[in-house]
Design an enzyme around this catalytic site. Structure first.
Site, PDB file in Angstrom:
ATOM      1  N   CYS A  39       1.155  -1.498  -0.271  1.00  0.00           N
ATOM      2  CA  CYS A  39       0.134   0.136   0.010  1.00  0.00           C
ATOM      3  C   CYS A  39       0.807   1.212   0.206  1.00  0.00           C
ATOM      4  CB  CYS A  39      -0.691   0.113   1.223  1.00  0.00           C
ATOM      5  SG  CYS A  39      -1.987  -1.526   1.315  1.00  0.00           S
TER       6      CYS A  39
HETATM    7  C1  UGA Z   1      -1.326   0.871   5.596  1.00  0.00           C
HETATM    8  C2  UGA Z   1      -1.829   1.814   6.368  1.00  0.00           C
HETATM    9  O1  UGA Z   1      -1.548   1.880   7.731  1.00  0.00           O
HETATM   10  C3  UGA Z   1      -3.500   1.332   6.638  1.00  0.00           C
HETATM   11  O2  UGA Z   1      -4.066   2.256   7.644  1.00  0.00           O
HETATM   12  C4  UGA Z   1      -4.150   1.138   5.325  1.00  0.00           C
HETATM   13  O3  UGA Z   1      -5.308   0.925   5.478  1.00  0.00           O
HETATM   14  C5  UGA Z   1      -3.437   0.372   4.141  1.00  0.00           C
HETATM   15  O4  UGA Z   1      -1.915   0.613   4.443  1.00  0.00           O
HETATM   16  C6  UGA Z   1      -4.028   0.172   3.092  1.00  0.00           C
HETATM   17  O5  UGA Z   1      -3.722   0.855   2.155  1.00  0.00           O
HETATM   18  O6  UGA Z   1      -4.427  -0.843   2.789  1.00  0.00           O
HETATM   19  P1  UGA Z   1       0.042  -1.633   5.785  1.00  0.00           P
HETATM   20  O7  UGA Z   1       0.351  -1.467   4.554  1.00  0.00           O
HETATM   21  O8  UGA Z   1      -0.626  -3.027   6.212  1.00  0.00           O
HETATM   22  O9  UGA Z   1      -1.166  -0.516   6.259  1.00  0.00           O
HETATM   23  O10 UGA Z   1       0.962  -1.403   6.712  1.00  0.00           O
HETATM   24  P2  UGA Z   1       1.529  -0.376   7.952  1.00  0.00           P
HETATM   25  O11 UGA Z   1       1.541  -0.807   9.235  1.00  0.00           O
HETATM   26  O12 UGA Z   1       1.104   1.061   7.699  1.00  0.00           O
HETATM   27  O13 UGA Z   1       3.069  -0.451   7.621  1.00  0.00           O
HETATM   28  C7  UGA Z   1       3.636  -0.150   6.241  1.00  0.00           C
HETATM   29  C8  UGA Z   1       5.209  -0.194   6.246  1.00  0.00           C
HETATM   30  O14 UGA Z   1       5.752   0.937   7.129  1.00  0.00           O
HETATM   31  C9  UGA Z   1       5.669  -1.264   6.989  1.00  0.00           C
HETATM   32  O15 UGA Z   1       6.865  -1.939   6.106  1.00  0.00           O
HETATM   33  C10 UGA Z   1       6.424  -0.646   8.398  1.00  0.00           C
HETATM   34  O16 UGA Z   1       7.384  -1.675   8.915  1.00  0.00           O
HETATM   35  C11 UGA Z   1       6.719   0.424   7.959  1.00  0.00           C
HETATM   36  N1  UGA Z   1       7.088   1.375   9.109  1.00  0.00           N
HETATM   37  C12 UGA Z   1       5.869   1.741   9.941  1.00  0.00           C
HETATM   38  C13 UGA Z   1       8.258   1.957   9.186  1.00  0.00           C
HETATM   39  O17 UGA Z   1       9.129   1.902   8.206  1.00  0.00           O
HETATM   40  N2  UGA Z   1       8.506   3.016  10.359  1.00  0.00           N
HETATM   41  C14 UGA Z   1       7.530   3.210  10.975  1.00  0.00           C
HETATM   42  O18 UGA Z   1       7.731   4.131  12.058  1.00  0.00           O
HETATM   43  C15 UGA Z   1       6.101   2.605  10.972  1.00  0.00           C
END
Ligand code: UGA
Length: 445
Positions: A278
């Site tokens: 996403c």
């Molecule tokens: C994301 C959004 O959080 C959801 O709200 C949204 O509905 C979803 O996309 C979507 O569009 O369907 P998701 O892709 O499942 O959800 O994952 P996240 O929890 O947002 O994490 C995304 C990435 O960011 C991961 O690789 C995580 O490790 C990374 N991340 C997160 C960081 O590199 N740093 C941070 O501080 C937090």
């Protein structure tokens, strides 16, 4: 209500199972006969916490799956489109959306009653009232607004906790081309009486989804840019910097003398970069749409560039400790793009492994859940460990990429296995820097 859902990926299937458990009669549609058979047998084709149990509680009763899209549309009042919208580097590919609309349109042509078609897939602003609406009109020979409704209802499910997110939504965005479309879509969500609902047009609904994900990606790249400067300046631990930032009254609330950080602070941490299906795709798609329309998206463009640079930062940190990587075994702890899922799409583990292999290192990968997925996705030459202990025993250094709970015990496991001085480069700053003898990580200098 009777609802059909086209596409049984994680959005479609999770939505279908959850809506069925809320009392709707749901038919899931997919072109893949094998997936359909699995779902009908109560076996979800993807791993998602809680999905299997919930599917088994509704299958054959409130939910069924089929390859027959036309019959599913005819048997229902609302059709949700939840097919994939891959990004090809220049724009999101709407082939699957168009295909679904052609078939839904053809099915609508066969019936008299009003039907609502709702886009749930993430699509750039202008898609629903553009290609979706016109394809439906062309293929049905009917008029949107008069004979059928068109809506846009973005999903906000995070992978790994998708069931929890669907069952406890923070918001429900009801985009519609007219009041009737909005009202009908509202009925689908009447089973969530206490959740804030926002009604708007379809373009705004589409943009809300992109704005939400772009904000999260921006916060991550913001943290990483600061982390990289902190390292260059020296003497600053950016994880501590961000903790100090989290304490601001804008980002925490005070309760009984304690500061409770808001959830948004979980995106304000230095790390090896964001991945998944996403965030990277959505930001790139919005940047591309801006470019196409003569509106450069300079900030979001940099958000992506900073993110793409983070894997190389991990290599730089490693090479500060181990200048020659040729022939060294580097353990990669965590291959999934984040904890709680086996999804490896755009996982930073992939470019990190590639960079290590290019420098002649031997890559030993391990993930508690994503090993099967990793076998197709990791670069050729990666060796897969059977468990965490094997990595600790065989590696000359380790890099932590995914925040799996299993890794929280690393300080103790390193002691127990007699390797307390094994170098750990923490790409998620998961482990207390004092707890491991030979520790380094993003944002630490
Ligand atoms: C994301 C959004 O959080 C959801 O709200 C949204 O509905 C979803 O996309 C979507 O569009 O369907 P998701 O892709 O499942 O959800 O994952 P996240 O929890 O947002 O994490 C995304 C990435 O960011 C991961 O690789 C995580 O490790 C990374 N991340 C997160 C960081 O590199 N740093 C941070 O501080 C937090």
């Amino acid at each position: 209500m009777k609802i059909s859902i086209v596409g049984t990926g994680y959005v479609g299937l999770v939505s279908g199972v959850c809506l069925a458990s809320k009392g709707h009669d749901v038919i899931c549609v997919d072109v893949d006969q094998q997936k359909v058979a699995k779902i009908n047998a109560g076996q979800p084709p993807i791993f998602e916490e809680g999905l299997e149990a919930l599917l088994q509680s509704v299958i054959g009763r409130k939910l069924s799956a089929t390859v027959d899209l036309a019959s599913a549309v005819k048997a229902t009042e609302v059709t949700l489109i939840a097919v994939g919208t891959p990004f090809d580097g220049n724009h999101i590919d709407l082939t699957f959306i168009e295909q679904a609309c052609r078939q839904i349109g053809a099915a609508i042509a066969q019936q008299e009653k009003y039907h609502l078609v709702v886009v749930k897939s993430t699509v750039v602003p202008g898609t629903t009232d553009g290609i979706v609406l016109t394809t439906l009109q062309q293929c049905s020979g009917r008029k949107a607004g008069r004979d059928f409704g068109v809506g846009m209802n973005p999903e906000f499910l995070a992978e790994g906790v998708a069931i929890r997110d669907f069952m406890n939504p923070d918001r429900i965005i009801i985009g519609g081309i007219d009041q009737r479309s909005q009202q009908t879509l509202r009925q689908v969500y009447a089973c969530f009486p206490d959740v804030p609902v926002m009604e708007t047009n379809t373009r705004t609904a589409e943009m809300i989804k992109y704005a939400s994900n772009s904000l999260l990606a921006t916060l991550i790249s913001f943290s990483n840019e600061l982390a990289n400067l902190s390292v260059t300046l020296g003497g600053i631990d950016c994880t501590e910097v961000m903790k100090g930032v989290h304490l601001s009254e804008y980002l925490s609330i005070r309760q009984n003398g304690k500061s409770i950080p808001a959830k948004i602070t979980s995106f304000l941490n230095p790390g090896c970069g964001f991945g998944g299906s996403c965030l990277p795709k959505d930001v790139k798609a919005l940047v591309a749409q801006g470019r196409q329309h003569g509106q450069p998206m300079n900030l979001l463009d940099q958000v992506i560039k900073i993110n793409q640079g983070q894997p190389e930062r991990m290599i730089e940190i490693l090479m500060r400790h181990m200048p020659e990587l040729q022939g060294r075994t580097i353990g990669i702890l965590g291959l999934a793009f984040k904890e709680g899922t086996d999804d490896m799409r755009e996982s930073p583990a992939i470019p990190i492994a590639k960079a290590l292999l290019q420098r002649g290192a031997c890559v030993l990968g391990y993930d508690p859940i994503a090993m099967n997925e990793a076998r197709h996705r990791m670069p050729e030459g990666t060796i897969f460990a059977t468990d965490l202990d094997q990595v600790i025993q065989d590696a000359d250094a380790m890099m932590l990429i995914t925040r799996w709970d299993e890794f929280r015990n690393l300080p103790q496991i390193l002691q127990d296995l007699g390797r307390p001085d094994l170098l750990l480069i923490d790409g998620r700053r998961l482990i207390d820097k004092q707890a491991v003898e030979n520790y380094d990580g993003i944002g630490l200098s």
